[in-house]
Enzyme design. Structure first.
Site, PDB file in Angstrom:
ATOM      1  N   LYS A 182       8.197 -11.790  56.396  1.00  0.00           N
ATOM      2  CA  LYS A 182       8.659 -10.988  57.803  1.00  0.00           C
ATOM      3  C   LYS A 182       8.633 -12.154  58.853  1.00  0.00           C
ATOM      4  O   LYS A 182       9.100 -11.934  60.079  1.00  0.00           O
ATOM      5  CB  LYS A 182       7.441 -10.036  58.055  1.00  0.00           C
ATOM      6  CG  LYS A 182       7.699  -8.802  57.235  1.00  0.00           C
ATOM      7  CD  LYS A 182       6.715  -7.688  57.636  1.00  0.00           C
ATOM      8  CE  LYS A 182       6.996  -6.534  56.768  1.00  0.00           C
ATOM      9  NZ  LYS A 182       6.848  -6.913  55.268  1.00  0.00           N
TER      10      LYS A 182
HETATM   11  C1  LIG Z   1       7.473  -6.205  54.274  1.00  0.00           C
HETATM   12  C2  LIG Z   1       7.382  -6.696  52.853  1.00  0.00           C
HETATM   13  C3  LIG Z   1       8.066  -6.227  51.883  1.00  0.00           C
HETATM   14  C4  LIG Z   1       9.253  -5.257  51.781  1.00  0.00           C
HETATM   15  O1  LIG Z   1      10.319  -5.532  52.736  1.00  0.00           O
HETATM   16  P1  LIG Z   1      11.397  -4.193  53.436  1.00  0.00           P
HETATM   17  O2  LIG Z   1      12.146  -5.076  54.144  1.00  0.00           O
HETATM   18  O3  LIG Z   1      10.252  -3.187  54.005  1.00  0.00           O
HETATM   19  O4  LIG Z   1      11.920  -3.724  52.252  1.00  0.00           O
HETATM   20  C5  LIG Z   1       8.025  -6.882  50.543  1.00  0.00           C
HETATM   21  N1  LIG Z   1       7.174  -7.819  50.229  1.00  0.00           N
HETATM   22  C6  LIG Z   1       6.239  -8.189  51.228  1.00  0.00           C
HETATM   23  C7  LIG Z   1       5.400  -9.293  51.002  1.00  0.00           C
HETATM   24  C8  LIG Z   1       6.280  -7.599  52.679  1.00  0.00           C
HETATM   25  O5  LIG Z   1       5.595  -8.178  53.487  1.00  0.00           O
END
Ligand SMILES: *Cc1c(COP(=O)(O)O)cnc(C)c1O
Length: 463
Positions: free
Chosen positions: A112
């Site tokens: 993120k």
């Molecule tokens: C948020 C997150 C995901 C999922 O991503 P999306 O965009 O919601 O599909 C997967 N792995 C980690 C470590 C995350 O923080």
């Protein structure tokens, strides 16, 4: 370029407006009205460029001249200078044709950061230009909150309030939020669970009177700019492995579908992609929809990959809009039905999705076994989210000849407890964070009462 809603009833917006707006007024999500496309030469020319330079080229058409090139290039460069690896999102080869894309070299060790480092800077840029201030409110059970705080800590025109459930997030995740001591960062520990925190944030967006006219901004994954920033690493990885001359496949640990949807956008713009594999944990709505056309809610399961624990995948709506040939009314009616009862996609859109997407669901037991299996075969210790991806890629890939790139969405030290359950204890935090557990923390504990939270926000935001 304008941005339009997936439900067809909200006004089209400019880039600046779409960055500052979360959900569309008709309940839909914003998507670009038209997509730019990469020519063969444009892709070929990206070989060997820095991540920031690729990012600038991929995102420029979406910014639509609303930020001048020099300034935008600088925002992008600053955003990715916060990563501890020169390649920002490097590839690591696991075997002859399976690669990991390491997305965990940012400030909070999860993918993120890629989007939120840029989004904070974009918001601050537009707010300064307008002479406005804004307040960000969000609820988190872990990853999003810390990445949002890191993305906004240096923003002069933004104050950020992140609510987490008191004593219910892991120590590493809490400290990643509470050890940021910037003047504009406020951590609130709610005496309740995540849903209580989430409900108070939703109520605050629904009625913003407590802010006396100051803009409230959401940084959750429905913000278009997050998708835009995430397209970049698909292009960078594709080019590194031979695009435009060679196809690759991607396997993406998925929850709200923001990450994999960005890959699909890159494909629609001309990146040669053979297949997208959607990996889920036991919260498998995406897998059930694709494999069995069962588009329905199941109860939330708490898994070893908690950042993928969801009931509904909000960004899936953006893919549905495409699959239903951009018929906003059809999307609105499908999602209206979905609110109330189990439903199914129409045959034609489902068939279209199945041409490009495969899926696989991985339960906790398989996550632990995969962490051990991957270590035996490759020497890599995977975090539990990445393990769902590795497992799905090995089982659902269309063929062995096309390189598959599994997105490593978090660093194993961030989910040390799950990794220890698989038999690997003491995975160290990266050197730049090894004093995290000794850093000073700052947060305020509040009861799960809307009035108390809103009073805290109103009193502490800066004028
Ligand atoms: C948020 C997150 C995901 C999922 O991503 P999306 O965009 O919601 O599909 C997967 N792995 C980690 C470590 C995350 O923080």
């Amino acid at each position: 370029m304008r941005y339009i809603s997936t439900r067809g009833q909200a006004p089209a917006l400019s880039f600046e407006e779409v960055v500052l707006t979360g959900m569309a007024s008709d309940g839909g999500l914003y998507v670009p009205e038209t997509l730019p496309s990469f020519t063969h030469d444009a892709l070929a020319d990206m070989a060997g460029l820095s991540y920031a330079d690729i990012a600038f080229r991929v995102m420029k058409p979406f910014v639509n001249g609303e930020i001048d090139d020099t300034t935008f290039h600088q925002l992008v460069t600053e955003a990715y200078a916060t990563f501890s690896h020169d390649a920002v999102v490097p590839l690591k080869q696991l075997d002859a044709n399976h690669f990991l894309m390491e997305q965990f070299h940012g400030p909070t060790l999860a993918f993120k950061d890629v989007a939120l480092q840029l989004l904070g800077r974009l918001l601050d840029h537009f707010l300064k230009k307008r002479g406005e201030r804004a307040v960000i409110m969000g609820a988190t059970s872990g990853d999003t909150g810390s990445a949002a705080i890191e993305g906004c800590r240096h923003c002069d025109n933004l104050d950020i309030f992140i609510l987490h459930p008191h004593n219910r997030v892991s120590e590493v995740q809490r400290r990643q939020m509470t050890s940021v001591l910037a003047d504009n960062v406020f951590n609130v520990a709610i005496e309740g669970n995540f849903d209580d925190a989430q409900a108070m944030v939703k109520a605050s967006f629904a009625n913003q009177d407590f802010l006396n006219g100051t803009r409230l901004v959401a940084v959750n994954s429905i913000n278009w700019a997050r998708i835009m920033a995430q397209m970049v690493y698909y292009v960078a990885a594709g080019v590194a492995l031979g695009a435009p001359h060679r196809e690759v496949s991607f396997c993406v640990p998925s929850a709200n579908f923001g990450n994999v949807f960005a890959g699909y956008m890159a494909y629609k713009m001309g990146l040669p992609v053979k297949q997208f594999i959607i990996a889920t944990n036991a919260n498998d709505i995406l897998h059930r929809t694709l494999a069995a056309n069962d588009f329905s809610r199941h109860e939330l399961a708490a898994t070893l990959a908690p950042s993928m624990d969801i009931v509904v995948s909000s960004n899936f709506e953006r893919l549905l809009f495409d699959a239903y040939d951009r018929d906003g009314a059809a999307v609105a009616s499908l999602l209206e039905r979905f609110q109330h009862e189990p439903t199914a996609l129409a045959d034609a859109p489902l068939a279209k999705l199945r041409k490009k997407f495969a899926s696989y669901s991985v339960d906790d037991e398989a996550i632990l076994e995969t962490i051990r299996e991957a270590y035996r075969r490759t020497g890599e210790v995977l975090d539990p989210h990445t393990a769902t991806g590795y497992h799905a890629a090995e089982r659902a890939r269309a063929d062995a000849a096309t390189p598959v790139i599994t997105l490593a969405t978090a660093h194993p030290a961030k989910f040390a407890e799950a990794v220890a359950k698989a038999g690997f204890s003491g995975v160290p935090l990266p050197a730049h964070m090894d004093d995290l557990l000794e850093r000073e923390e700052r947060y305020t504990v509040l009861p799960a009462e809307l009035d108390a939270v809103q009073r805290f926000v109103a009193e502490n935001r800066r004028d």
